[in-house]
Design a protein around this motif. Structure first.
Motif, PDB file in Angstrom:
ATOM      1  N   ALA A   2       0.824  -1.196   0.000  1.00  0.00           N
ATOM      2  CA  ALA A   2       0.000   0.000   0.000  1.00  0.00           C
ATOM      3  C   ALA A   2       0.867   1.258   0.000  1.00  0.00           C
ATOM      4  N   ALA A   3       1.962   1.244   0.733  1.00  0.00           N
ATOM      5  CA  ALA A   3       2.873   2.395   0.775  1.00  0.00           C
ATOM      6  C   ALA A   3       3.538   2.608  -0.571  1.00  0.00           C
ATOM      7  N   THR A   4       3.926   1.524  -1.228  1.00  0.00           N
ATOM      8  CA  THR A   4       4.565   1.624  -2.549  1.00  0.00           C
ATOM      9  C   THR A   4       3.565   2.181  -3.551  1.00  0.00           C
ATOM     10  N   ALA A   5       2.339   1.718  -3.495  1.00  0.00           N
ATOM     11  CA  ALA A   5       1.306   2.201  -4.415  1.00  0.00           C
ATOM     12  C   ALA A   5       1.018   3.677  -4.185  1.00  0.00           C
ATOM     13  N   ALA A   6       1.000   4.105  -2.935  1.00  0.00           N
ATOM     14  CA  ALA A   6       0.725   5.517  -2.620  1.00  0.00           C
ATOM     15  C   ALA A   6       1.875   6.407  -3.109  1.00  0.00           C
ATOM     16  N   THR A   7       3.133   5.939  -2.966  1.00  0.00           N
ATOM     17  CA  THR A   7       4.277   6.689  -3.409  1.00  0.00           C
ATOM     18  C   THR A   7       4.269   6.809  -4.925  1.00  0.00           C
ATOM     19  N   ALA A   8       3.925   5.734  -5.606  1.00  0.00           N
ATOM     20  CA  ALA A   8       3.889   5.747  -7.064  1.00  0.00           C
ATOM     21  C   ALA A   8       2.795   6.668  -7.568  1.00  0.00           C
ATOM     22  N   ALA A   9       1.695   6.761  -6.852  1.00  0.00           N
ATOM     23  CA  ALA A   9       0.586   7.602  -7.276  1.00  0.00           C
ATOM     24  C   ALA A   9       0.895   9.076  -7.123  1.00  0.00           C
ATOM     25  N   THR A  10       1.710   9.451  -6.127  1.00  0.00           N
ATOM     26  CA  THR A  10       2.045  10.861  -5.924  1.00  0.00           C
ATOM     27  C   THR A  10       3.204  11.298  -6.792  1.00  0.00           C
ATOM     28  N   ALA A  11       3.929  10.364  -7.335  1.00  0.00           N
ATOM     29  CA  ALA A  11       5.101  10.729  -8.137  1.00  0.00           C
ATOM     30  C   ALA A  11       4.750  11.082  -9.549  1.00  0.00           C
TER      31      ALA A  11
END
Length: 148
Positions: free
Chosen positions: A139-148
């Protein structure tokens, strides 16, 4: 005990034979009507019955075909493929003997049962902790990818 030469024995044997004859004579026979005065003693999947009462002037084969069609219209053969088949019996030399038989396939076997499911074992605390950590990391990886 009965001695064959005594009169009492022959009377007992005669009464026994009479009782057997009466029981055979009164045994009911189930006949299934298949049109035009023809009957079979059994009808349905797996049947192997002689067609009785084929009308004069009608061949055994034609009578059997009509009987088969009449029973098929009644739905008798639905579970076993839709219709029966006619067979003329033959002797050991291949010559046709007397009569015609209506036969039908057996009903199909039910599908096999699925194998039993393996019993689920409860997750240990460690396995549960690791699964939760993996889910959080995803979930953290997905959230980081979405904000980048």
């Amino acid at each position: 005990r009965c001695q064959p030469q005594t009169a009492r024995c022959s009377k007992l044997a005669g009464m026994a034979m009479l009782a057997i004859s009466l029981s055979l004579a009164t045994t009911p026979s189930v006949e299934i009507d298949c049109g035009s005065g023809m009957t079979v003693e059994a009808a349905g999947c797996g049947m192997d019955a002689q067609v009785m009462g084929v009308p004069d002037g009608t061949s055994w084969e034609d009578g059997c075909k009509r009987c088969n069609e009449a029973l098929a219209l009644k739905g008798v053969f639905d579970p076993c493929g839709g219709s029966g088949l006619c067979a003329l019996p033959t002797d050991r030399f291949g010559r046709t003997t007397y009569g015609v038989w209506l036969k039908a396939h057996s009903a199909p076997s039910p599908p096999p049962s699925p194998p039993p499911l393996a019993p689920e074992e409860p997750l240990s605390r460690d396995a549960l902790y690791l699964a939760a950590a993996a889910l959080a990391a995803t979930a953290a990886t997905a959230a980081t990818a979405a904000t980048a």
